[in-house]
Design a protein around this motif. Structure first.
Motif, PDB file in Angstrom:
ATOM      1  N   MET A  49       0.689  -1.216   0.014  1.00  0.00           N
ATOM      2  CA  MET A  49      -0.098   0.281  -0.048  1.00  0.00           C
ATOM      3  C   MET A  49       0.861   1.259   0.002  1.00  0.00           C
ATOM      4  O   MET A  49       0.472   2.161  -0.529  1.00  0.00           O
ATOM      5  CB  MET A  49      -0.743  -0.031   1.148  1.00  0.00           C
ATOM      6  N   GLY A  53       0.601   4.286  -2.673  1.00  0.00           N
ATOM      7  CA  GLY A  53       0.611   5.724  -2.624  1.00  0.00           C
ATOM      8  C   GLY A  53       1.855   6.490  -3.240  1.00  0.00           C
ATOM      9  O   GLY A  53       1.610   7.604  -3.786  1.00  0.00           O
ATOM     10  N   PHE A  56       0.994   6.674  -6.774  1.00  0.00           N
ATOM     11  CA  PHE A  56      -0.187   7.648  -6.938  1.00  0.00           C
ATOM     12  C   PHE A  56       0.396   9.072  -7.027  1.00  0.00           C
ATOM     13  O   PHE A  56       0.018  10.203  -7.887  1.00  0.00           O
ATOM     14  CB  PHE A  56      -1.118   7.493  -5.829  1.00  0.00           C
ATOM     15  N   VAL A  63      -6.707   7.231  -9.160  1.00  0.00           N
ATOM     16  CA  VAL A  63      -7.792   6.894  -8.292  1.00  0.00           C
ATOM     17  C   VAL A  63      -8.344   5.291  -8.498  1.00  0.00           C
ATOM     18  O   VAL A  63      -8.413   4.410  -7.877  1.00  0.00           O
ATOM     19  CB  VAL A  63      -8.977   7.898  -8.240  1.00  0.00           C
ATOM     20  N   LEU A  66      -5.834   2.971  -6.945  1.00  0.00           N
ATOM     21  CA  LEU A  66      -6.195   3.120  -5.430  1.00  0.00           C
ATOM     22  C   LEU A  66      -7.197   2.190  -5.105  1.00  0.00           C
ATOM     23  O   LEU A  66      -7.041   1.496  -4.041  1.00  0.00           O
ATOM     24  CB  LEU A  66      -6.220   4.619  -5.012  1.00  0.00           C
ATOM     25  N   ASN A 201       1.715   3.377  13.900  1.00  0.00           N
ATOM     26  CA  ASN A 201       1.439   2.134  13.362  1.00  0.00           C
ATOM     27  C   ASN A 201       0.480   1.216  14.550  1.00  0.00           C
ATOM     28  O   ASN A 201       0.414   1.644  15.621  1.00  0.00           O
ATOM     29  CB  ASN A 201       2.645   1.217  13.062  1.00  0.00           C
TER      30      ASN A 201
HETATM   31  C1  B12 Z   1      -6.021   2.949  -0.206  1.00  0.00           C
HETATM   32  C2  B12 Z   1      -6.130   4.609  -0.843  1.00  0.00           C
HETATM   33  C3  B12 Z   1      -7.258   5.181  -0.873  1.00  0.00           C
HETATM   34  C4  B12 Z   1      -8.538   4.309  -1.208  1.00  0.00           C
HETATM   35  C5  B12 Z   1      -9.149   4.003   0.670  1.00  0.00           C
HETATM   36  C6  B12 Z   1      -9.711   2.510   0.483  1.00  0.00           C
HETATM   37  C7  B12 Z   1     -10.097   2.332   1.806  1.00  0.00           C
HETATM   38  N1  B12 Z   1     -11.464   1.498   1.961  1.00  0.00           N
HETATM   39  O1  B12 Z   1      -9.470   2.760   2.983  1.00  0.00           O
HETATM   40  C8  B12 Z   1      -9.412   5.172  -1.809  1.00  0.00           C
HETATM   41  C9  B12 Z   1      -9.428   5.197  -3.327  1.00  0.00           C
HETATM   42  C10 B12 Z   1     -10.959   5.169  -1.533  1.00  0.00           C
HETATM   43  C11 B12 Z   1      -8.797   6.624  -1.582  1.00  0.00           C
HETATM   44  C12 B12 Z   1      -9.416   7.873  -1.949  1.00  0.00           C
HETATM   45  C13 B12 Z   1      -8.628   8.946  -1.686  1.00  0.00           C
HETATM   46  N2  B12 Z   1      -7.394   9.321  -1.634  1.00  0.00           N
HETATM   47 CO1  B12 Z   1      -6.336   8.004  -0.691  1.00  0.00          CO
HETATM   48  N3  B12 Z   1      -4.898   6.687  -0.393  1.00  0.00           N
HETATM   49  C14 B12 Z   1      -4.931   5.267  -0.219  1.00  0.00           C
HETATM   50  C15 B12 Z   1      -3.438   4.874   0.028  1.00  0.00           C
HETATM   51  C16 B12 Z   1      -2.851   4.393  -1.350  1.00  0.00           C
HETATM   52  C17 B12 Z   1      -3.211   3.657   0.848  1.00  0.00           C
HETATM   53  C18 B12 Z   1      -3.946   4.090   2.289  1.00  0.00           C
HETATM   54  C19 B12 Z   1      -3.628   2.635   3.224  1.00  0.00           C
HETATM   55  O2  B12 Z   1      -4.859   2.195   3.254  1.00  0.00           O
HETATM   56  N4  B12 Z   1      -2.654   2.462   3.727  1.00  0.00           N
HETATM   57  C20 B12 Z   1      -2.322   1.033   4.432  1.00  0.00           C
HETATM   58  C21 B12 Z   1      -2.778   1.362   6.053  1.00  0.00           C
HETATM   59  C22 B12 Z   1      -2.455   0.120   6.665  1.00  0.00           C
HETATM   60  O3  B12 Z   1      -1.970   2.393   6.249  1.00  0.00           O
HETATM   61  P1  B12 Z   1      -2.585   3.764   7.005  1.00  0.00           P
HETATM   62  O4  B12 Z   1      -3.803   3.868   6.777  1.00  0.00           O
HETATM   63  O5  B12 Z   1      -1.375   4.781   7.029  1.00  0.00           O
HETATM   64  O6  B12 Z   1      -2.568   3.222   8.689  1.00  0.00           O
HETATM   65  C23 B12 Z   1      -1.533   2.873   9.641  1.00  0.00           C
HETATM   66  C24 B12 Z   1      -1.031   3.954  10.246  1.00  0.00           C
HETATM   67  O7  B12 Z   1      -1.267   5.307   9.706  1.00  0.00           O
HETATM   68  C25 B12 Z   1      -1.563   3.904  11.800  1.00  0.00           C
HETATM   69  N5  B12 Z   1      -2.792   4.459  11.922  1.00  0.00           N
HETATM   70  C26 B12 Z   1      -3.948   4.696  11.140  1.00  0.00           C
HETATM   71  N6  B12 Z   1      -4.940   4.985  11.973  1.00  0.00           N
HETATM   72  C27 B12 Z   1      -4.853   5.221  13.056  1.00  0.00           C
HETATM   73  C28 B12 Z   1      -5.213   5.470  14.320  1.00  0.00           C
HETATM   74  C29 B12 Z   1      -4.650   5.462  15.462  1.00  0.00           C
HETATM   75  C30 B12 Z   1      -5.602   6.171  16.615  1.00  0.00           C
HETATM   76  C31 B12 Z   1      -3.458   5.109  15.570  1.00  0.00           C
HETATM   77  C32 B12 Z   1      -2.809   5.158  17.026  1.00  0.00           C
HETATM   78  C33 B12 Z   1      -2.623   4.626  14.496  1.00  0.00           C
HETATM   79  C34 B12 Z   1      -3.375   4.906  13.267  1.00  0.00           C
HETATM   80  O8  B12 Z   1      -1.604   2.504  11.758  1.00  0.00           O
HETATM   81  C35 B12 Z   1      -2.010   1.872  10.641  1.00  0.00           C
HETATM   82  C36 B12 Z   1      -1.611   0.401  10.674  1.00  0.00           C
HETATM   83  O9  B12 Z   1      -0.061   0.278  10.671  1.00  0.00           O
HETATM   84  C37 B12 Z   1      -2.859   6.325   0.527  1.00  0.00           C
HETATM   85  C38 B12 Z   1      -1.255   6.375   0.452  1.00  0.00           C
HETATM   86  C39 B12 Z   1      -0.592   5.965   1.768  1.00  0.00           C
HETATM   87  N7  B12 Z   1       0.612   5.459   1.569  1.00  0.00           N
HETATM   88  O10 B12 Z   1      -1.070   6.109   2.776  1.00  0.00           O
HETATM   89  C40 B12 Z   1      -3.639   7.190  -0.264  1.00  0.00           C
HETATM   90  C41 B12 Z   1      -3.700   8.717   0.262  1.00  0.00           C
HETATM   91  C42 B12 Z   1      -4.058   8.755   1.803  1.00  0.00           C
HETATM   92  N8  B12 Z   1      -4.885   8.879  -0.387  1.00  0.00           N
HETATM   93  C43 B12 Z   1      -4.741  10.293  -1.019  1.00  0.00           C
HETATM   94  C44 B12 Z   1      -5.832  10.989  -1.684  1.00  0.00           C
HETATM   95  C45 B12 Z   1      -5.289  12.275  -2.096  1.00  0.00           C
HETATM   96  C46 B12 Z   1      -7.143  10.591  -1.936  1.00  0.00           C
HETATM   97  C47 B12 Z   1      -8.325  11.149  -2.685  1.00  0.00           C
HETATM   98  C48 B12 Z   1      -8.574  12.672  -2.212  1.00  0.00           C
HETATM   99  C49 B12 Z   1      -7.987  11.009  -4.044  1.00  0.00           C
HETATM  100  C50 B12 Z   1      -9.111  11.565  -4.943  1.00  0.00           C
HETATM  101  N9  B12 Z   1      -8.686  12.506  -5.570  1.00  0.00           N
HETATM  102  O11 B12 Z   1     -10.096  11.069  -5.111  1.00  0.00           O
HETATM  103  C51 B12 Z   1      -9.511  10.406  -2.067  1.00  0.00           C
HETATM  104  C52 B12 Z   1     -10.128  10.849  -0.883  1.00  0.00           C
HETATM  105  C53 B12 Z   1     -11.324  10.066  -0.408  1.00  0.00           C
HETATM  106  C54 B12 Z   1     -11.838  10.399   1.136  1.00  0.00           C
HETATM  107  N10 B12 Z   1     -12.662  11.458   1.218  1.00  0.00           N
HETATM  108  O12 B12 Z   1     -11.323  10.019   2.008  1.00  0.00           O
HETATM  109  C55 B12 Z   1      -3.459  10.832  -0.525  1.00  0.00           C
HETATM  110  C56 B12 Z   1      -3.621  11.737   0.503  1.00  0.00           C
HETATM  111  C57 B12 Z   1      -2.687  13.239   0.321  1.00  0.00           C
HETATM  112  C58 B12 Z   1      -2.880  14.070   1.331  1.00  0.00           C
HETATM  113  N11 B12 Z   1      -1.602  14.723   1.648  1.00  0.00           N
HETATM  114  O13 B12 Z   1      -3.988  14.481   2.108  1.00  0.00           O
HETATM  115  C59 B12 Z   1      -2.519   9.568  -0.467  1.00  0.00           C
HETATM  116  C60 B12 Z   1      -1.663  10.017   0.731  1.00  0.00           C
HETATM  117  C61 B12 Z   1      -1.837   9.578  -1.483  1.00  0.00           C
HETATM  118  C62 B12 Z   1      -0.689  10.031  -1.916  1.00  0.00           C
HETATM  119  N12 B12 Z   1       0.548   9.685  -1.789  1.00  0.00           N
HETATM  120  O14 B12 Z   1      -0.953  11.076  -2.375  1.00  0.00           O
HETATM  121  N13 B12 Z   1      -7.598   6.457  -1.094  1.00  0.00           N
END
Ligand code: B12
Length: 215
Positions: A49, A53, A56, A63, A66, A201
């Motif tokens: 993932m 990102g 992307f 999208v 994604l 994480n």
């Molecule tokens: C998959 C994804 C999507 C999917 C989501 C599917 C789903 N059901 O979740 C979809 C296609 C829907 C999507 C949509 C969008 N996305 Co998106 N998405 C991603 C992507 C590629 C991966 C996210 C993910 O699941 N990571 C894997 C999980 C395991 O990691 P994580 O969420 O970070 O969680 C870990 C930690 O952060 C932490 N954590 C998370 N939550 C919490 C809470 C607590 C309490 C704690 C302690 C820890 C913690 O622990 C988790 C496990 O280790 C990211 C890129 C990235 N690397 O983050 C972009 C990203 C987040 N998306 C982005 C964007 C721009 C969008 C859109 C605006 C795109 C668009 N033009 O439409 C839309 C927004 C929709 C909305 N309103 O939310 C950007 C955000 C940029 C920014 N700076 O704001 C990113 C960073 C991509 C990029 N590099 O540009 N997205």
């Protein structure tokens, strides 16, 4: 198939290209071979993932990519979640968790919820796009020990502050701790908005929740 004959990097590839059925098959084979689910999640699935990102951001993925990668990740994770959440006997605390208003990302939030559940916490998962009022209402209703907020967008991250303010206003939630996380969130941001804790994480979220409740 045994662990040694399984090529786990195929799971990374399957998620990267959004091949949900291949991802599911590899996870099923890995479960059958008793591979540690954490190894699959942190070794292959999260790095995939991260690469999605990166692509992307670099304009190599759009999208739809994604979405299909997210779907493959969620499908594979759904098979692993019961294993990650294999729970202890007595709940050690109650956590209300959700993704903040305007934000639809739920994969990381789901992972944090499963890990906390596996560590013995009772989880009330409010889903995505959760308003400050809803966090407060459910925290009061369930007498939550911890409210956990996830935000993946730099824009929605700002709502964390609103939820914290809303929770802090309620006397009955005085003892309730607030933890936050998600890709754009940092320790510095957590300090600036007065959160009780931050982790980058899901494993760290468990350590944090335990520490806060034992303090
Ligand atoms: C998959 C994804 C999507 C999917 C989501 C599917 C789903 N059901 O979740 C979809 C296609 C829907 C999507 C949509 C969008 N996305 Co998106 N998405 C991603 C992507 C590629 C991966 C996210 C993910 O699941 N990571 C894997 C999980 C395991 O990691 P994580 O969420 O970070 O969680 C870990 C930690 O952060 C932490 N954590 C998370 N939550 C919490 C809470 C607590 C309490 C704690 C302690 C820890 C913690 O622990 C988790 C496990 O280790 C990211 C890129 C990235 N690397 O983050 C972009 C990203 C987040 N998306 C982005 C964007 C721009 C969008 C859109 C605006 C795109 C668009 N033009 O439409 C839309 C927004 C929709 C909305 N309103 O939310 C950007 C955000 C940029 C920014 N700076 O704001 C990113 C960073 C991509 C990029 N590099 O540009 N997205």
């Amino acid at each position: 198939m045994t662990e040694s004959t399984l090529d786990l990097t195929k799971l990374y590839e399957a998620i990267l290209i959004g091949d949900a059925s291949a991802a599911k098959e590899i996870v099923e084979a890995a479960i059958a071979a008793a591979v540690d689910p954490q190894l699959l999640v942190t070794g292959q699935m999260i790095p995939a993932m991260d690469e999605v990102g990166r692509r992307f951001e670099a304009g190599e993925y759009f999208v739809p990519e994604l979405l299909i990668a997210g779907r493959a990740m969620k499908g594979a994770l759904a098979l692993l979640q019961p294993l990650l959440a294999a729970r202890g006997v007595e709940p050690i605390g109650r956590v209300v968790i959700g993704t903040v208003k305007g934000d639809m990302h739920d994969i990381g939030k789901g992972l944090v919820a499963s890990m906390l559940e596996g560590a013995g916490f009772e989880i009330i998962d409010l889903g995505v796009d959760v308003s400050a009022d809803k966090f407060v209402a459910r925290a009061l209703e369930t007498k939550a020990d911890i409210v956990a907020l996830s935000a993946l967008l730099t824009t929605t991250m700002l709502s964390i502050k609103d939820v914290i303010a809303a929770v802090r206003k309620i006397d009955a939630l005085n003892g309730c701790k607030i933890i936050i996380g998600g890709a754009p969130v940092t320790q510095q941001y957590a300090d600036s908005v007065g959160a009780d804790g931050y982790s980058s994480n899901a494993n760290g979220a468990v350590t944090l929740a335990r520490q806060l409740l034992s303090a």
